[in-house]
Motif scaffolding. Structure first.
Motif, mmCIF file in Angstrom:
data_model
loop_
_atom_site.group_PDB
_atom_site.id
_atom_site.type_symbol
_atom_site.label_atom_id
_atom_site.label_comp_id
_atom_site.label_asym_id
_atom_site.label_seq_id
_atom_site.Cartn_x
_atom_site.Cartn_y
_atom_site.Cartn_z
ATOM 1 N N ALA A 40 0.820 -1.220 0.000
ATOM 2 C CA ALA A 40 0.000 0.000 0.000
ATOM 3 C C ALA A 40 0.852 1.267 0.000
ATOM 4 O O ALA A 40 0.548 2.228 -0.715
ATOM 5 C CB ALA A 40 -0.931 -0.010 1.219
ATOM 6 N N ASP A 41 1.919 1.262 0.799
ATOM 7 C CA ASP A 41 2.747 2.467 0.874
ATOM 8 C C ASP A 41 3.412 2.761 -0.472
ATOM 9 O O ASP A 41 3.461 3.905 -0.916
ATOM 10 C CB ASP A 41 3.811 2.294 1.965
ATOM 11 N N HIS A 42 3.925 1.711 -1.125
ATOM 12 C CA HIS A 42 4.572 1.891 -2.414
ATOM 13 C C HIS A 42 3.568 2.373 -3.454
ATOM 14 O O HIS A 42 3.857 3.264 -4.254
ATOM 15 C CB HIS A 42 5.213 0.574 -2.863
ATOM 16 N N ALA A 43 2.375 1.789 -3.449
ATOM 17 C CA ALA A 43 1.346 2.199 -4.402
ATOM 18 C C ALA A 43 0.944 3.647 -4.183
ATOM 19 O O ALA A 43 0.737 4.404 -5.149
ATOM 20 C CB ALA A 43 0.130 1.284 -4.283
ATOM 21 N N SER A 44 0.828 4.063 -2.921
ATOM 22 C CA SER A 44 0.453 5.441 -2.638
ATOM 23 C C SER A 44 1.499 6.417 -3.147
ATOM 24 O O SER A 44 1.177 7.450 -3.746
ATOM 25 C CB SER A 44 0.257 5.630 -1.127
ATOM 26 N N PHE A 45 2.774 6.090 -2.905
ATOM 27 C CA PHE A 45 3.835 6.977 -3.383
ATOM 28 C C PHE A 45 3.873 7.002 -4.906
ATOM 29 O O PHE A 45 4.000 8.060 -5.518
ATOM 30 C CB PHE A 45 5.196 6.546 -2.841
ATOM 31 N N ALA A 46 3.776 5.821 -5.535
ATOM 32 C CA ALA A 46 3.859 5.751 -6.988
ATOM 33 C C ALA A 46 2.734 6.557 -7.636
ATOM 34 O O ALA A 46 2.974 7.363 -8.546
ATOM 35 C CB ALA A 46 3.806 4.292 -7.447
ATOM 36 N N CYS A 47 1.513 6.355 -7.162
ATOM 37 C CA CYS A 47 0.376 7.079 -7.745
ATOM 38 C C CYS A 47 0.472 8.574 -7.467
ATOM 39 O O CYS A 47 0.255 9.402 -8.357
ATOM 40 C CB CYS A 47 -0.937 6.523 -7.183
ATOM 41 N N ALA A 63 -2.820 12.091 7.441
ATOM 42 C CA ALA A 63 -3.441 11.448 6.282
ATOM 43 C C ALA A 63 -3.628 9.965 6.517
ATOM 44 O O ALA A 63 -4.654 9.385 6.127
ATOM 45 C CB ALA A 63 -2.582 11.689 5.040
ATOM 46 N N ARG A 64 -2.680 9.328 7.170
ATOM 47 C CA ARG A 64 -2.781 7.900 7.442
ATOM 48 C C ARG A 64 -3.843 7.595 8.495
ATOM 49 O O ARG A 64 -4.361 6.480 8.548
ATOM 50 C CB ARG A 64 -1.430 7.368 7.897
ATOM 51 N N ALA A 65 -4.133 8.578 9.329
ATOM 52 C CA ALA A 65 -5.139 8.371 10.368
ATOM 53 C C ALA A 65 -6.560 8.518 9.848
ATOM 54 O O ALA A 65 -7.511 8.119 10.515
ATOM 55 C CB ALA A 65 -4.910 9.355 11.518
ATOM 56 N N LEU A 66 -6.708 9.094 8.665
ATOM 57 C CA LEU A 66 -8.035 9.294 8.101
ATOM 58 C C LEU A 66 -8.603 7.989 7.577
ATOM 59 O O LEU A 66 -7.877 7.079 7.185
ATOM 60 C CB LEU A 66 -7.983 10.305 6.949
ATOM 61 N N GLY A 67 -9.916 7.910 7.516
ATOM 62 C CA GLY A 67 -10.546 6.805 6.824
ATOM 63 C C GLY A 67 -10.202 6.898 5.351
ATOM 64 O O GLY A 67 -10.109 7.976 4.794
ATOM 65 N N GLY A 68 -10.026 5.747 4.706
ATOM 66 C CA GLY A 68 -9.591 5.772 3.316
ATOM 67 C C GLY A 68 -8.177 6.291 3.213
ATOM 68 O O GLY A 68 -7.869 7.140 2.390
ATOM 69 N N GLY A 104 -6.204 6.805 -0.188
ATOM 70 C CA GLY A 104 -6.579 7.948 -1.018
ATOM 71 C C GLY A 104 -6.036 9.251 -0.478
ATOM 72 O O GLY A 104 -5.588 10.122 -1.239
ATOM 73 N N ALA A 105 -6.063 9.416 0.846
ATOM 74 C CA ALA A 105 -5.554 10.637 1.447
ATOM 75 C C ALA A 105 -4.045 10.755 1.250
ATOM 76 O O ALA A 105 -3.516 11.836 0.972
ATOM 77 C CB ALA A 105 -5.897 10.671 2.933
ATOM 78 N N LEU A 141 -2.017 13.670 -0.773
ATOM 79 C CA LEU A 141 -0.967 14.457 -0.121
ATOM 80 C C LEU A 141 0.350 14.337 -0.881
ATOM 81 O O LEU A 141 1.056 15.341 -1.092
ATOM 82 C CB LEU A 141 -0.786 13.979 1.319
ATOM 83 N N THR A 142 0.687 13.123 -1.299
ATOM 84 C CA THR A 142 1.926 12.936 -2.066
ATOM 85 C C THR A 142 1.865 13.687 -3.385
ATOM 86 O O THR A 142 2.851 14.304 -3.816
ATOM 87 C CB THR A 142 2.178 11.442 -2.312
ATOM 88 N N ALA A 143 0.713 13.646 -4.049
ATOM 89 C CA ALA A 143 0.559 14.366 -5.320
ATOM 90 C C ALA A 143 0.731 15.867 -5.118
ATOM 91 O O ALA A 143 1.424 16.536 -5.901
ATOM 92 C CB ALA A 143 -0.808 14.063 -5.927
ATOM 93 N N ALA A 144 0.112 16.409 -4.070
ATOM 94 C CA ALA A 144 0.224 17.842 -3.809
ATOM 95 C C ALA A 144 1.653 18.235 -3.473
ATOM 96 O O ALA A 144 2.174 19.261 -3.955
ATOM 97 C CB ALA A 144 -0.714 18.231 -2.667
ATOM 98 N N ALA A 145 2.319 17.406 -2.663
ATOM 99 C CA ALA A 145 3.702 17.717 -2.292
ATOM 100 C C ALA A 145 4.629 17.622 -3.500
ATOM 101 O O ALA A 145 5.517 18.468 -3.692
ATOM 102 C CB ALA A 145 4.175 16.764 -1.192
ATOM 103 N N THR A 146 4.432 16.603 -4.333
ATOM 104 C CA THR A 146 5.271 16.455 -5.524
ATOM 105 C C THR A 146 5.090 17.639 -6.463
ATOM 106 O O THR A 146 6.065 18.208 -6.974
ATOM 107 C CB THR A 146 4.931 15.139 -6.251
#
Length: 327
Positions: A3-10, A75-80, A83-84, A88-93
């Motif tokens: 999940a962590d890798h997928a979140s960063f990649a996306c 972000a990790r504490a949120l439901g879903g 997606g959060a 966040l990664t997209a905005a930071a990138t």
């Protein structure tokens, strides 16, 4: 894919596409907000002393990375959570990358030179670098642009992606904070020679892996891989900057041009070694070639960073997030 890798990649891919689509906004950019906060801290902390400069660097860069870590935790504490984190990664990138704006500003100078409008080219050059444009003719302006494109491909694109692969959102934000501080206080003017020492040295350390990856990718993706390799190996260490040297040398060899030489910064003249001495002088048309090479390097760096993230997390001892409750 964990999940962590997928979140960063996306997230990284979406942020990269966002930079391609929009570039930097003229107003309200997060990096500009950080710059204003760092300038306010400088007004309170400035002393002609390395210790105060180190404190300023620690507060600004450390504070930015810590804030990013808190946002990631939230972000990790949120439901879903996934997606959060992706958002966040997209905005930071998007916030830390500057490849599209780099190409836009370089192209504006190149277009002015191609049209024979030297004054317009001189007027646009300070958007890219701090050299004195009035001391430069057309070929020297073109050389300055190509050197700036090369160096900023590392600083504004590849280095950020590398640290994103290492540390996620805190890595992205922390690297850009360090790089911004170096641009603000890391130069060797009388005011910042001591105060900016810590920011400059930290930027050298943080920029080291991105610069080498940039040089390697420019060698692979450029029109003359053998020339890029030769220039990198023979001239990269001759540059006064440990990170700009390999990048500018590899770009010079890849494009078949000669970089380096005498530079003027606000009345201060520097005589730098020539990079790729067997190349030809830079022409206005080489600016577009450098922009295209920079874009290819950025795309490859995104792929390398995404692919390397699982390995880097193992090497740095960070556990993988296996599901909704993983960290």
């Amino acid at each position: 894919m964990p999940a962590d890798h997928a979140s960063f990649a996306c997230g990284a891919a979406l942020g990269f596409l966002g930079d391609l689509a929009t570039g930097d906004p003229r107003r309200g950019h997060p990096v500009a907000a950080f710059g204003r906060a760092a300038a306010a801290a400088e007004r309170r902390l400035w002393r002609d002393h390395r210790g105060y400069g180190a404190l300023h660097t620690a507060l600004c860069a450390g504070g930015a990375a810590a804030a990013a870590a808190l946002l990631t935790r939230a972000a990790r504490a949120l439901g879903g959570r996934r997606g959060a984190e992706v958002a966040l990664t997209a905005a930071a990138t998007w916030a830390v990358l500057g490849g599209t704006t780099l190409g836009r500003e370089a192209r504006a100078v190149g277009d002015a030179l191609a049209a024979g409008d030297l004054e317009a080219a001189r007027e646009r050059l300070p958007h890219l670098c701090g050299r004195d444009p009035q001391a430069l003719d057309g070929p020297r302006i073109a050389r300055a642009v190509v050197e700036s494109v090369a160096e900023n491909t590392s600083d504004a694109v590849v280095g950020a992606l590398v640290w994103g692969a290492v540390g996620g959102v805190p890595g992205l934000i922390g690297f850009r904070a360090v790089n911004t501080l170096d641009a603000m206080v890391g130069h060797k003017s009388p005011r910042y020679r001591r105060f900016g020492w810590a920011a400059a040295r930290l930027d050298d350390v943080a920029g080291w892996p991105g610069a080498r990856l940039t040089a390697a990718l420019a060698t692979l993706a450029g029109p003359d891989p053998c020339g890029a390799w030769r220039a990198w190996r023979s001239d990269g260490r001759r540059h006064p900057s440990p990170n700009a040297g390999p990048v500018e040398a590899s770009f010079a060899g890849a494009l078949g041009v000669r970089l380096g030489g005498t530079l003027a910064y606000g009345g201060r003249v520097e005589h730098r070694p020539v990079l790729n001495s067997g190349g030809r002088p830079v022409a206005a048309a080489d600016i577009e070639r450098a922009i295209r090479l920079s874009r290819r390097v950025g795309v490859l760096a995104l792929g390398v960073s995404v692919a390397a993230r699982p390995v880097l997390r193992v090497l740095t001892g960070r556990p993988r997030a296996a599901g909704r409750g993983g960290g």
